[in-house]
Scaffold this motif. Sequence first.
Motif, PDB file in Angstrom:
ATOM      1  N   SER A  24      -1.319  -0.230  10.442  1.00  0.00           N
ATOM      2  CA  SER A  24      -0.698   0.912   9.766  1.00  0.00           C
ATOM      3  C   SER A  24      -1.064   0.939   8.284  1.00  0.00           C
ATOM      4  CB  SER A  24       0.825   0.840   9.904  1.00  0.00           C
ATOM      5  OG  SER A  24       1.332  -0.223   9.114  1.00  0.00           O
ATOM      6  N   LYS A  25      -0.790   2.087   7.696  1.00  0.00           N
ATOM      7  CA  LYS A  25      -1.001   2.267   6.258  1.00  0.00           C
ATOM      8  C   LYS A  25      -0.187   1.235   5.474  1.00  0.00           C
ATOM      9  CE  LYS A  25      -0.198   5.914   2.827  1.00  0.00           C
ATOM     10  NZ  LYS A  25       0.221   7.315   2.671  1.00  0.00           N
ATOM     11  N   LYS A  26       1.063   1.045   5.904  1.00  0.00           N
ATOM     12  CA  LYS A  26       1.953   0.098   5.223  1.00  0.00           C
ATOM     13  C   LYS A  26       1.385  -1.327   5.299  1.00  0.00           C
ATOM     14  CE  LYS A  26       6.740  -1.392   5.002  1.00  0.00           C
ATOM     15  NZ  LYS A  26       8.091  -1.232   5.511  1.00  0.00           N
ATOM     16  N   GLU A  27       0.886  -1.717   6.480  1.00  0.00           N
ATOM     17  CA  GLU A  27       0.301  -3.055   6.639  1.00  0.00           C
ATOM     18  C   GLU A  27      -0.950  -3.216   5.768  1.00  0.00           C
ATOM     19  OE1 GLU A  27       0.656  -4.785  10.994  1.00  0.00           O
ATOM     20  OE2 GLU A  27       0.152  -2.632  11.025  1.00  0.00           O
ATOM     21  N   LEU A  28      -1.756  -2.163   5.734  1.00  0.00           N
ATOM     22  CA  LEU A  28      -2.975  -2.215   4.920  1.00  0.00           C
ATOM     23  C   LEU A  28      -2.624  -2.352   3.443  1.00  0.00           C
ATOM     24  CD1 LEU A  28      -6.061  -2.135   5.009  1.00  0.00           C
ATOM     25  CD2 LEU A  28      -5.925   0.353   4.806  1.00  0.00           C
ATOM     26  N   TYR A  29      -1.623  -1.602   2.996  1.00  0.00           N
ATOM     27  CA  TYR A  29      -1.168  -1.722   1.608  1.00  0.00           C
ATOM     28  C   TYR A  29      -0.666  -3.139   1.321  1.00  0.00           C
ATOM     29  CZ  TYR A  29      -1.361   3.311   0.529  1.00  0.00           C
ATOM     30  OH  TYR A  29      -1.762   4.594   0.269  1.00  0.00           O
ATOM     31  N   SER A  30       0.045  -3.723   2.279  1.00  0.00           N
ATOM     32  CA  SER A  30       0.537  -5.096   2.106  1.00  0.00           C
ATOM     33  C   SER A  30      -0.624  -6.070   1.955  1.00  0.00           C
ATOM     34  CB  SER A  30       1.406  -5.508   3.294  1.00  0.00           C
ATOM     35  OG  SER A  30       2.585  -4.749   3.325  1.00  0.00           O
ATOM     36  N   MET A  31      -1.662  -5.848   2.747  1.00  0.00           N
ATOM     37  CA  MET A  31      -2.858  -6.705   2.636  1.00  0.00           C
ATOM     38  C   MET A  31      -3.493  -6.575   1.251  1.00  0.00           C
ATOM     39  SD  MET A  31      -4.806  -6.075   6.215  1.00  0.00           S
ATOM     40  CE  MET A  31      -4.025  -6.347   7.792  1.00  0.00           C
TER      41      MET A  31
ATOM     42  N   ASP B 103      -1.972  -5.647  -1.500  1.00  0.00           N
ATOM     43  CA  ASP B 103      -1.073  -6.287  -2.466  1.00  0.00           C
ATOM     44  C   ASP B 103      -1.302  -7.789  -2.507  1.00  0.00           C
ATOM     45  OD1 ASP B 103       0.090  -3.911  -3.280  1.00  0.00           O
ATOM     46  OD2 ASP B 103       1.786  -4.074  -1.902  1.00  0.00           O
ATOM     47  N   LEU B 104      -1.455  -8.407  -1.333  1.00  0.00           N
ATOM     48  CA  LEU B 104      -1.719  -9.839  -1.270  1.00  0.00           C
ATOM     49  C   LEU B 104      -3.028 -10.208  -1.951  1.00  0.00           C
ATOM     50  CD1 LEU B 104      -0.591 -10.800   2.347  1.00  0.00           C
ATOM     51  CD2 LEU B 104       0.405 -11.584   0.201  1.00  0.00           C
ATOM     52  N   LEU B 105      -4.044  -9.400  -1.724  1.00  0.00           N
ATOM     53  CA  LEU B 105      -5.350  -9.652  -2.363  1.00  0.00           C
ATOM     54  C   LEU B 105      -5.243  -9.607  -3.883  1.00  0.00           C
ATOM     55  CD1 LEU B 105      -7.736  -7.635  -0.021  1.00  0.00           C
ATOM     56  CD2 LEU B 105      -7.562 -10.120  -0.234  1.00  0.00           C
ATOM     57  N   PHE B 106      -4.483  -8.629  -4.379  1.00  0.00           N
ATOM     58  CA  PHE B 106      -4.300  -8.510  -5.832  1.00  0.00           C
ATOM     59  C   PHE B 106      -3.485  -9.671  -6.390  1.00  0.00           C
ATOM     60  CE2 PHE B 106      -5.635  -4.072  -5.309  1.00  0.00           C
ATOM     61  CZ  PHE B 106      -6.474  -3.944  -6.404  1.00  0.00           C
TER      62      PHE B 106
END
Length: 124
Positions: A109-116, A118-121
């Motif tokens: 999902s979009k939310k999961e991708l955003y979480s990924m 965020d983790l990378l940043f």
Amino acid sequence: MNIIISNVSDKPLYEQIKEQIKNAIISGELEDGEALPSIRALANDLHVSVLTTRRVYDELESEGFVITKAGKGSFVAPENLELLRESKRRMVETKLLEAWETAKSLGISKKELYSMMDLLFEED
């Protein structure tokens, strides 16, 4: 400017050199109007053919990053920074589009991708 080339890279030598010069301009290491090493000097420093360095400078000039003045040499083109930044933005947008299409095909999902992201940043 310190250029490092790799003989084991998938990228051709001229492309490695060209990208490092572009990055030096973007980072401010090379400033508007600053002289680049002569084609021959750069070839000698990097132990590559003069034809290779000529190709690098010709391509940088055709892309608007460098200007060449006959008898004086090559210089960082003025007002290039925005052009370079826009080029990099397009590259990032392309990669993000690929990531988004891959995520969708995997049911992420979009939310999961955003979480990924965020983790990378956070890791950076």
